[in-house]
Design a protein around this motif. Structure first.
Motif, PDB file in Angstrom:
ATOM      1  N   ILE A  11       0.794  -1.232   0.000  1.00 25.31           N
ATOM      2  CA  ILE A  11       0.000   0.000   0.000  1.00 25.31           C
ATOM      3  C   ILE A  11       0.827   1.285   0.000  1.00 25.31           C
ATOM      4  CG2 ILE A  11      -2.047  -1.064   0.991  1.00 25.31           C
ATOM      5  CD1 ILE A  11      -1.166   0.079   3.700  1.00 25.31           C
ATOM      6  N   HIS A  12       2.118   1.215   0.277  1.00 33.68           N
ATOM      7  CA  HIS A  12       2.948   2.429   0.288  1.00 33.68           C
ATOM      8  C   HIS A  12       3.711   2.624  -1.025  1.00 33.68           C
ATOM      9  CE1 HIS A  12       1.986   3.081   4.447  1.00 33.68           C
ATOM     10  NE2 HIS A  12       2.335   1.841   4.718  1.00 33.68           N
ATOM     11  N   LEU A  13       3.462   1.742  -1.972  1.00 32.55           N
ATOM     12  CA  LEU A  13       4.143   1.809  -3.261  1.00 32.55           C
ATOM     13  C   LEU A  13       3.697   3.038  -4.045  1.00 32.55           C
ATOM     14  CD1 LEU A  13       6.156  -0.159  -4.566  1.00 32.55           C
ATOM     15  CD2 LEU A  13       4.246  -1.145  -5.816  1.00 32.55           C
ATOM     16  N   GLU A  14       4.652   3.749  -4.640  1.00 32.53           N
ATOM     17  CA  GLU A  14       4.346   4.933  -5.435  1.00 32.53           C
ATOM     18  C   GLU A  14       4.494   4.680  -6.928  1.00 32.53           C
ATOM     19  OE1 GLU A  14       6.789   8.095  -3.968  1.00 32.53           O
ATOM     20  OE2 GLU A  14       5.828   8.090  -2.000  1.00 32.53           O
ATOM     21  N   GLU A  15       5.336   3.743  -7.293  1.00 29.83           N
ATOM     22  CA  GLU A  15       5.592   3.450  -8.698  1.00 29.83           C
ATOM     23  C   GLU A  15       5.671   1.942  -8.872  1.00 29.83           C
ATOM     24  OE1 GLU A  15       9.274   4.185 -11.742  1.00 29.83           O
ATOM     25  OE2 GLU A  15       8.668   5.853 -10.459  1.00 29.83           O
ATOM     26  N   LEU A  16       4.969   1.419  -9.873  1.00 27.83           N
ATOM     27  CA  LEU A  16       4.984  -0.014 -10.138  1.00 27.83           C
ATOM     28  C   LEU A  16       5.237  -0.234 -11.625  1.00 27.83           C
ATOM     29  CD1 LEU A  16       4.612  -2.926  -9.204  1.00 27.83           C
ATOM     30  CD2 LEU A  16       2.139  -2.635  -9.527  1.00 27.83           C
ATOM     31  N   ARG A  17       6.364  -0.849 -11.921  1.00 29.39           N
ATOM     32  CA  ARG A  17       6.745  -1.120 -13.308  1.00 29.39           C
ATOM     33  C   ARG A  17       6.886  -2.635 -13.487  1.00 29.39           C
ATOM     34  NH1 ARG A  17       7.290   3.364 -15.831  1.00 29.39           N
ATOM     35  NH2 ARG A  17       7.919   5.246 -14.772  1.00 29.39           N
ATOM     36  N   LEU A  18       5.915  -3.193 -14.171  1.00 32.52           N
ATOM     37  CA  LEU A  18       5.918  -4.626 -14.471  1.00 32.52           C
ATOM     38  C   LEU A  18       6.089  -4.853 -15.969  1.00 32.52           C
ATOM     39  CD1 LEU A  18       2.911  -5.702 -12.211  1.00 32.52           C
ATOM     40  CD2 LEU A  18       5.352  -5.888 -11.692  1.00 32.52           C
ATOM     41  N   ASN A  19       6.522  -3.823 -16.681  1.00 37.47           N
ATOM     42  CA  ASN A  19       6.618  -3.899 -18.129  1.00 37.47           C
ATOM     43  C   ASN A  19       7.756  -4.799 -18.592  1.00 37.47           C
ATOM     44  OD1 ASN A  19       8.024  -1.574 -16.933  1.00 37.47           O
ATOM     45  ND2 ASN A  19       8.763  -1.169 -19.003  1.00 37.47           N
ATOM     46  N   ASN A  20       7.613  -5.272 -19.831  1.00 35.60           N
ATOM     47  CA  ASN A  20       8.637  -6.065 -20.519  1.00 35.60           C
ATOM     48  C   ASN A  20       8.981  -7.356 -19.802  1.00 35.60           C
ATOM     49  OD1 ASN A  20       8.998  -4.130 -22.651  1.00 35.60           O
ATOM     50  ND2 ASN A  20      10.085  -2.868 -21.181  1.00 35.60           N
ATOM     51  N   ASN A  21       7.971  -8.062 -19.370  1.00 33.84           N
ATOM     52  CA  ASN A  21       8.122  -9.383 -18.785  1.00 33.84           C
ATOM     53  C   ASN A  21       7.239 -10.336 -19.562  1.00 33.84           C
ATOM     54  OD1 ASN A  21       9.803  -9.101 -16.194  1.00 33.84           O
ATOM     55  ND2 ASN A  21       8.346  -7.415 -16.027  1.00 33.84           N
ATOM     56  N   ASP A  22       7.121 -11.522 -19.104  1.00 31.44           N
ATOM     57  CA  ASP A  22       6.232 -12.490 -19.745  1.00 31.44           C
ATOM     58  C   ASP A  22       5.038 -12.784 -18.855  1.00 31.44           C
ATOM     59  OD1 ASP A  22       7.663 -12.840 -22.128  1.00 31.44           O
ATOM     60  OD2 ASP A  22       9.019 -14.275 -21.187  1.00 31.44           O
ATOM     61  N   PHE A  23       4.539 -11.756 -18.146  1.00 31.86           N
ATOM     62  CA  PHE A  23       3.377 -11.967 -17.291  1.00 31.86           C
ATOM     63  C   PHE A  23       2.170 -12.318 -18.143  1.00 31.86           C
ATOM     64  CE2 PHE A  23       5.684  -9.068 -14.275  1.00 31.86           C
ATOM     65  CZ  PHE A  23       5.916 -10.039 -13.317  1.00 31.86           C
ATOM     66  N   ARG A  24       1.362 -13.220 -17.616  1.00 31.61           N
ATOM     67  CA  ARG A  24       0.153 -13.690 -18.296  1.00 31.61           C
ATOM     68  C   ARG A  24      -1.017 -13.622 -17.330  1.00 31.61           C
ATOM     69  NH1 ARG A  24       1.766 -16.113 -22.984  1.00 31.61           N
ATOM     70  NH2 ARG A  24       4.003 -16.515 -23.111  1.00 31.61           N
ATOM     71  N   ASN A  33      -5.861  -1.225  -4.788  1.00 32.74           N
ATOM     72  CA  ASN A  33      -5.654  -0.965  -3.362  1.00 32.74           C
ATOM     73  C   ASN A  33      -4.453  -0.052  -3.112  1.00 32.74           C
ATOM     74  OD1 ASN A  33      -7.749  -2.736  -2.836  1.00 32.74           O
ATOM     75  ND2 ASN A  33      -6.390  -4.457  -2.399  1.00 32.74           N
ATOM     76  N   LEU A  34      -3.630   0.149  -4.131  1.00 33.47           N
ATOM     77  CA  LEU A  34      -2.397   0.926  -3.980  1.00 33.47           C
ATOM     78  C   LEU A  34      -2.727   2.412  -4.138  1.00 33.47           C
ATOM     79  CD1 LEU A  34      -0.068  -1.385  -6.113  1.00 33.47           C
ATOM     80  CD2 LEU A  34      -0.580  -1.502  -3.665  1.00 33.47           C
ATOM     81  N   ASN A  35      -3.293   2.993  -3.110  1.00 31.82           N
ATOM     82  CA  ASN A  35      -3.797   4.368  -3.157  1.00 31.82           C
ATOM     83  C   ASN A  35      -2.719   5.412  -3.403  1.00 31.82           C
ATOM     84  OD1 ASN A  35      -6.443   3.559  -2.706  1.00 31.82           O
ATOM     85  ND2 ASN A  35      -6.142   3.544  -0.500  1.00 31.82           N
ATOM     86  N   GLY A  36      -1.479   5.131  -3.055  1.00 29.80           N
ATOM     87  CA  GLY A  36      -0.398   6.094  -3.241  1.00 29.80           C
ATOM     88  C   GLY A  36       0.310   5.971  -4.572  1.00 29.80           C
ATOM     89  N   LEU A  37      -0.195   5.118  -5.451  1.00 32.63           N
ATOM     90  CA  LEU A  37       0.468   4.864  -6.719  1.00 32.63           C
ATOM     91  C   LEU A  37       0.353   6.068  -7.653  1.00 32.63           C
ATOM     92  CD1 LEU A  37       1.914   2.282  -7.636  1.00 32.63           C
ATOM     93  CD2 LEU A  37      -0.134   1.666  -8.901  1.00 32.63           C
ATOM     94  N   ASP A  38       1.513   6.533  -8.150  1.00 33.08           N
ATOM     95  CA  ASP A  38       1.570   7.639  -9.108  1.00 33.08           C
ATOM     96  C   ASP A  38       1.715   7.130 -10.536  1.00 33.08           C
ATOM     97  OD1 ASP A  38       1.563   9.555  -7.059  1.00 33.08           O
ATOM     98  OD2 ASP A  38       3.743   9.544  -6.935  1.00 33.08           O
ATOM     99  N   SER A  39       2.470   6.043 -10.684  1.00 27.83           N
ATOM    100  CA  SER A  39       2.817   5.547 -12.008  1.00 27.83           C
ATOM    101  C   SER A  39       2.655   4.034 -12.057  1.00 27.83           C
ATOM    102  CB  SER A  39       4.264   5.933 -12.333  1.00 27.83           C
ATOM    103  OG  SER A  39       4.647   5.406 -13.582  1.00 27.83           O
ATOM    104  N   LEU A  40       1.963   3.563 -13.082  1.00 26.41           N
ATOM    105  CA  LEU A  40       1.732   2.124 -13.261  1.00 26.41           C
ATOM    106  C   LEU A  40       2.028   1.761 -14.699  1.00 26.41           C
ATOM    107  CD1 LEU A  40       0.721  -0.654 -12.396  1.00 26.41           C
ATOM    108  CD2 LEU A  40      -1.617   0.173 -12.752  1.00 26.41           C
ATOM    109  N   ASN A  41       2.963   0.826 -14.896  1.00 24.97           N
ATOM    110  CA  ASN A  41       3.343   0.390 -16.234  1.00 24.97           C
ATOM    111  C   ASN A  41       3.308  -1.132 -16.279  1.00 24.97           C
ATOM    112  OD1 ASN A  41       4.595  -0.268 -18.677  1.00 24.97           O
ATOM    113  ND2 ASN A  41       6.039   1.424 -18.543  1.00 24.97           N
ATOM    114  N   VAL A  42       2.388  -1.663 -17.069  1.00 24.68           N
ATOM    115  CA  VAL A  42       2.274  -3.111 -17.263  1.00 24.68           C
ATOM    116  C   VAL A  42       2.413  -3.470 -18.741  1.00 24.68           C
ATOM    117  CG1 VAL A  42       0.887  -3.484 -15.189  1.00 24.68           C
ATOM    118  CG2 VAL A  42      -0.259  -3.021 -17.360  1.00 24.68           C
ATOM    119  N   ALA A  43       3.065  -2.596 -19.504  1.00 25.46           N
ATOM    120  CA  ALA A  43       3.185  -2.754 -20.955  1.00 25.46           C
ATOM    121  C   ALA A  43       4.038  -3.950 -21.341  1.00 25.46           C
ATOM    122  CB  ALA A  43       3.775  -1.480 -21.560  1.00 25.46           C
TER     123      ALA A  43
END
Length: 109
Positions: A11-24, A33-43
């Motif tokens: 919940i204290h995460l501000e930036e989440l970068r999950l890009n360029n992986n093989d997530f499925r 739920n990550l209310n403090g998130l400023d940036s989210l990248n799942v590309a």
């Protein structure tokens, strides 16, 4: 692999970068739920299914990149909560709807 639903516990995460992986699998609704998130990248993954409607409640989100996945369905209406978005990339998915007119109300884009 898939992104575990427990990611919503960071919940204290501000930036989440999950890009360029093989997530499925689907995009975890728990990310909302990550209310403090400023940036989210799942590309550049293999996420499929529809955009989680829960994500539209992330009012503090400034940047969202969901490009180059296998997302389907309607393009979500962000007006309900993502009013601070400055950057939005939804390219290279399989959305089946037109761009919602409500996106025009997001003046910071």
């Amino acid at each position: 692999g898939e992104v575990p639903t427990e990611i919503g516990d960071l919940i204290h995460l501000e930036e989440l970068r999950l890009n360029n992986n093989d997530f499925r699998g689907t995009l975890p609704a728990e990310i909302s739920n990550l209310n403090g998130l400023d940036s989210l990248n799942v590309a550049n993954n293999y996420f499929e299914g529809e955009f989680p409607p829960e994500w539209t409640s992330m009012a503090g989100l400034l940047e969202l990149d969901i490009s180059s996945n296998e997302l389907k369905g309607k393009i979500p209406i962000f007006i309900d909560g993502m009013k601070n978005l400055r950057s939005l990339n939804m390219a290279h998915n399989d959305f089946s709807s037109s761009i919602p007119s409500e996106l025009g109300s997001l003046y910071k884009l």
